[in-house]
Scaffold this motif. Sequence first.
Motif, PDB file in Angstrom:
ATOM      1  N   VAL A 168       0.844  -1.205   0.000  1.00 43.02           N
ATOM      2  CA  VAL A 168       0.000   0.000   0.000  1.00 43.02           C
ATOM      3  C   VAL A 168       0.873   1.247   0.000  1.00 43.02           C
ATOM      4  CG1 VAL A 168      -1.650   1.344   1.337  1.00 43.02           C
ATOM      5  CG2 VAL A 168      -1.962  -1.121   1.103  1.00 43.02           C
ATOM      6  N   LEU A 169       1.900   1.239   0.850  1.00 42.68           N
ATOM      7  CA  LEU A 169       2.789   2.402   0.939  1.00 42.68           C
ATOM      8  C   LEU A 169       3.590   2.596  -0.344  1.00 42.68           C
ATOM      9  CD1 LEU A 169       4.102   1.922   4.601  1.00 42.68           C
ATOM     10  CD2 LEU A 169       2.288   3.452   3.803  1.00 42.68           C
ATOM     11  N   ASN A 170       3.808   1.497  -1.075  1.00 41.13           N
ATOM     12  CA  ASN A 170       4.572   1.576  -2.324  1.00 41.13           C
ATOM     13  C   ASN A 170       3.730   2.007  -3.525  1.00 41.13           C
ATOM     14  OD1 ASN A 170       6.970   0.847  -1.110  1.00 41.13           O
ATOM     15  ND2 ASN A 170       6.756  -1.339  -1.578  1.00 41.13           N
ATOM     16  N   LEU A 171       2.452   2.314  -3.284  1.00 43.45           N
ATOM     17  CA  LEU A 171       1.604   2.764  -4.395  1.00 43.45           C
ATOM     18  C   LEU A 171       2.085   4.089  -4.969  1.00 43.45           C
ATOM     19  CD1 LEU A 171      -1.981   1.836  -3.122  1.00 43.45           C
ATOM     20  CD2 LEU A 171      -0.705   0.776  -4.989  1.00 43.45           C
TER      21      LEU A 171
ATOM     22  N   ASP B 262      -8.466   3.767 -17.739  1.00 42.64           N
ATOM     23  CA  ASP B 262      -7.019   3.931 -17.582  1.00 42.64           C
ATOM     24  C   ASP B 262      -6.327   4.093 -18.936  1.00 42.64           C
ATOM     25  OD1 ASP B 262      -7.104   3.873 -14.861  1.00 42.64           O
ATOM     26  OD2 ASP B 262      -6.540   1.763 -14.657  1.00 42.64           O
ATOM     27  N   LYS B 263      -6.850   3.406 -19.941  1.00 39.88           N
ATOM     28  CA  LYS B 263      -6.279   3.555 -21.284  1.00 39.88           C
ATOM     29  C   LYS B 263      -6.488   4.972 -21.803  1.00 39.88           C
ATOM     30  CE  LYS B 263      -6.508  -1.258 -22.859  1.00 39.88           C
ATOM     31  NZ  LYS B 263      -7.112  -2.210 -23.821  1.00 39.88           N
ATOM     32  N   ARG B 264      -7.684   5.516 -21.531  1.00 38.36           N
ATOM     33  CA  ARG B 264      -7.968   6.899 -21.966  1.00 38.36           C
ATOM     34  C   ARG B 264      -7.074   7.891 -21.228  1.00 38.36           C
ATOM     35  NH1 ARG B 264     -13.059   7.583 -24.404  1.00 38.36           N
ATOM     36  NH2 ARG B 264     -12.410   9.762 -24.637  1.00 38.36           N
ATOM     37  N   LEU B 265      -6.782   7.589 -19.961  1.00 38.23           N
ATOM     38  CA  LEU B 265      -5.936   8.479 -19.155  1.00 38.23           C
ATOM     39  C   LEU B 265      -4.452   8.208 -19.397  1.00 38.23           C
ATOM     40  CD1 LEU B 265      -7.836   8.298 -15.728  1.00 38.23           C
ATOM     41  CD2 LEU B 265      -7.838  10.208 -17.336  1.00 38.23           C
ATOM     42  N   LYS B 266      -4.159   7.140 -20.190  1.00 39.13           N
ATOM     43  CA  LYS B 266      -2.776   6.702 -20.417  1.00 39.13           C
ATOM     44  C   LYS B 266      -2.059   6.472 -19.093  1.00 39.13           C
ATOM     45  CE  LYS B 266      -2.398   9.036 -24.901  1.00 39.13           C
ATOM     46  NZ  LYS B 266      -1.675  10.048 -25.713  1.00 39.13           N
ATOM     47  N   ALA B 267      -2.783   5.845 -18.172  1.00 42.76           N
ATOM     48  CA  ALA B 267      -2.287   5.682 -16.807  1.00 42.76           C
ATOM     49  C   ALA B 267      -1.508   4.385 -16.643  1.00 42.76           C
ATOM     50  CB  ALA B 267      -3.458   5.697 -15.830  1.00 42.76           C
ATOM     51  N   ASP B 268      -0.526   4.437 -15.766  1.00 37.12           N
ATOM     52  CA  ASP B 268       0.236   3.250 -15.392  1.00 37.12           C
ATOM     53  C   ASP B 268      -0.321   2.732 -14.063  1.00 37.12           C
ATOM     54  OD1 ASP B 268       2.063   1.288 -14.844  1.00 37.12           O
ATOM     55  OD2 ASP B 268       3.687   2.666 -14.298  1.00 37.12           O
TER      56      ASP B 268
ATOM     57  N   VAL C 168      -6.084  16.601 -13.742  1.00 35.56           N
ATOM     58  CA  VAL C 168      -4.835  16.257 -13.051  1.00 35.56           C
ATOM     59  C   VAL C 168      -4.469  14.799 -13.301  1.00 35.56           C
ATOM     60  CG1 VAL C 168      -3.715  16.051 -10.794  1.00 35.56           C
ATOM     61  CG2 VAL C 168      -5.148  18.033 -11.292  1.00 35.56           C
ATOM     62  N   ALA C 169      -5.464  13.919 -13.300  1.00 32.07           N
ATOM     63  CA  ALA C 169      -5.202  12.499 -13.563  1.00 32.07           C
ATOM     64  C   ALA C 169      -4.603  12.311 -14.947  1.00 32.07           C
ATOM     65  CB  ALA C 169      -6.494  11.701 -13.426  1.00 32.07           C
TER      66      ALA C 169
ATOM     67  N   PHE D  35      -7.451   5.404 -12.691  1.00 34.76           N
ATOM     68  CA  PHE D  35      -8.796   5.799 -12.267  1.00 34.76           C
ATOM     69  C   PHE D  35      -9.066   5.405 -10.818  1.00 34.76           C
ATOM     70  CE2 PHE D  35     -13.456   5.002 -12.024  1.00 34.76           C
ATOM     71  CZ  PHE D  35     -13.858   6.325 -12.175  1.00 34.76           C
ATOM     72  N   PHE D  36      -8.399   4.362 -10.341  1.00 33.50           N
ATOM     73  CA  PHE D  36      -8.554   3.967  -8.940  1.00 33.50           C
ATOM     74  C   PHE D  36      -8.218   5.124  -8.009  1.00 33.50           C
ATOM     75  CE2 PHE D  36      -6.449   2.440  -5.050  1.00 33.50           C
ATOM     76  CZ  PHE D  36      -7.524   1.792  -4.446  1.00 33.50           C
ATOM     77  N   PHE D  37      -7.138   5.843  -8.300  1.00 28.60           N
ATOM     78  CA  PHE D  37      -6.742   6.971  -7.463  1.00 28.60           C
ATOM     79  C   PHE D  37      -7.735   8.132  -7.581  1.00 28.60           C
ATOM     80  CE2 PHE D  37      -2.065   5.533  -7.844  1.00 28.60           C
ATOM     81  CZ  PHE D  37      -2.214   4.703  -6.739  1.00 28.60           C
ATOM     82  N   VAL D  38      -8.310   8.293  -8.776  1.00 31.61           N
ATOM     83  CA  VAL D  38      -9.344   9.310  -8.976  1.00 31.61           C
ATOM     84  C   VAL D  38     -10.550   8.994  -8.103  1.00 31.61           C
ATOM     85  CG1 VAL D  38     -10.948  10.357 -10.619  1.00 31.61           C
ATOM     86  CG2 VAL D  38      -8.616   9.807 -11.343  1.00 31.61           C
ATOM     87  N   ALA D  39     -11.026   7.758  -8.197  1.00 35.00           N
ATOM     88  CA  ALA D  39     -12.235   7.348  -7.484  1.00 35.00           C
ATOM     89  C   ALA D  39     -12.054   7.370  -5.972  1.00 35.00           C
ATOM     90  CB  ALA D  39     -12.648   5.947  -7.942  1.00 35.00           C
ATOM     91  N   VAL D  40     -10.979   6.786  -5.499  1.00 35.05           N
ATOM     92  CA  VAL D  40     -10.774   6.686  -4.050  1.00 35.05           C
ATOM     93  C   VAL D  40     -10.366   8.036  -3.470  1.00 35.05           C
ATOM     94  CG1 VAL D  40      -9.434   5.560  -2.231  1.00 35.05           C
ATOM     95  CG2 VAL D  40     -10.232   4.247  -4.188  1.00 35.05           C
ATOM     96  N   GLY D  41      -9.574   8.806  -4.203  1.00 42.58           N
ATOM     97  CA  GLY D  41      -9.207  10.141  -3.734  1.00 42.58           C
ATOM     98  C   GLY D  41     -10.436  11.013  -3.579  1.00 42.58           C
TER      99      GLY D  41
END
Length: 420
Positions: free
Chosen positions: A96-99, A202-208, A354-355, A362-368
Motif C-alpha cells: 500500500v505504501l509503495n503505491l 485507464d487507457k484513456r488516461l494513459k495511466a500506469d 490532473v489524472a 482511475f482507482f486513485f481518482v475514485a478513491v481520492g
Amino acid sequence: MGNGIGFEIKNDAIVFGILIVILAVIFKTSSSSKPFFKKFYTYVPPLLLCYFAPGFLNWPLGLVSPEESQLYFVASRYLLPASLVLFCLSIDLKGVLNLGPKALIMFFTATLGIVIGAPVALWISGMLFPEIKEAVPGEEIWRGLSTIAGSWIGGGANQTAMKEIYNCSDSLFSSMIIIDVLVANIWMGFLLFGAGRYHKIDKRLKADNSTIEDLKKKVENYRASIAKIPTSTDLFVILAIGFGATAVAHFGADYISPLMEKHVTTLEKYNLNSLSSRFFWLIVIATTIGLVLSFTKMKRYEGAGASKLGSIFIYILVATIGMKMNFLEAFNNLHYFIIGLIWMAIHVTLLLIVAKLIKAPFFFVAVGSQANVGGAASAPVVASAFSTALAPVGVLLAVLGYALGTYGAIICTQLMQWTF
C-alpha cells in the motif's frame, strides 16, 4: 411521508429481509449464464445495482423511511468496522505504501476541487438565480454550503463544526443535508459504474496502474495459497475477529471521545473538531487493529473466507446507503441541487485533468474523491469495487480527510463569502 402504494414498512426486520433478498437476486442473476443477464451485467456492474435498487423502496414506492430506519446506523457502526478488520487481515501494508505519490496527489486534488468548486458554483448560480443572494441575515446560502464543504472534505463531525462556526440555521441545514446526500450519492454511483470499466478508463488516461495490479495480484496469490473450505469453527473465529475488534473499537471510541470533548475549546482553536467524533475513533481503531492482525497468524483466516464475509458486510452497507436515495427531494430544493451539481462537476473536472496530466489510474481518482466526499463510510466501498485487496487504501485516505476537513471547509467558506 406520502408514497405510491399507501403504506409504509416501519419494522427494520422486514426492511432488512427485503434488502437481503434484493442483494441475493442481484448476485444470483449476475452469475447466471442466461444471455440476457450476461449482456445486462456487461453494462451494469452488480455493485452499482446493489446501490441503486434499494433506493426504489424509498422513492417512488415509498415503502420505507430512511429517517426512521436504524439499518444504516447499524451497518455503519457494526458491519463497517468489522469489514475493515477482515479486509485488512490479508493486506500488504508495504505494498500500500509503495503505491507511490499519485494517490496523495489525487486526494489533495479532490480536496482542492471542493474548496474552489463551491465559490465558483455559487458565482455561476448567482447569475442564474439572483434571488439566492436576497436571503435574510443568518440564512445566507454560503452558511449552508459551508456545512457541505465540511462533510465533503471531512465528515459528519466537520459538517457539524461548520454549522456551529458559521451559525447555519436548522432549516437551512436540513436542506443542505438533503443536497449533500443526493449529490454525493449520485457521484458515488458514477464511481461504482466506472470501477467496472477502469481498464478502459485507464487507457484513456494513459495511466500506469502496474503498482495497483501488482498489489492486487500479490494479495490474491496469497489468498489462493492459503485457501481452504471453512469449517464452522473457522467461521466463528472470523466473526470473533471482526466483531471482537469492533467491540474493542467501540470501547476505545467511547473512552477517547469524551476525553477529547473535555478539550473542545482547544480542538476548535486548532480546527481539530473531528478528534471528538466517536465515529472517527471507531474507524481509526478498527483499521489499526486490522493492520496489526495482518502481521500475526490471524492473517491465515483469510484463506477461510475472511474478506468474503467482509464483502457481505460491505454490500449490506451499500444497500442501506442506497435506501436513502430520494430524487424527489431534488425538485423541492432545485436551486440548491443545481449548485451542488455544478460544485461536484468542478470537483470531477479538476480530478480528471490532473489524472490525465500525471497519468494517474482511475482507482486513485475514485478513491481520492470518495475519501473526501464520502469519508470512511463509503471510501472502502468504492475501493473494494476495484478489489477487496484495495479497501484499506480507501480507509487510510478517508482518515486523512477527517484531519483536513475543518481546515479546508473554513478556506472554502471564506472564498464563498468573498464571492457572495
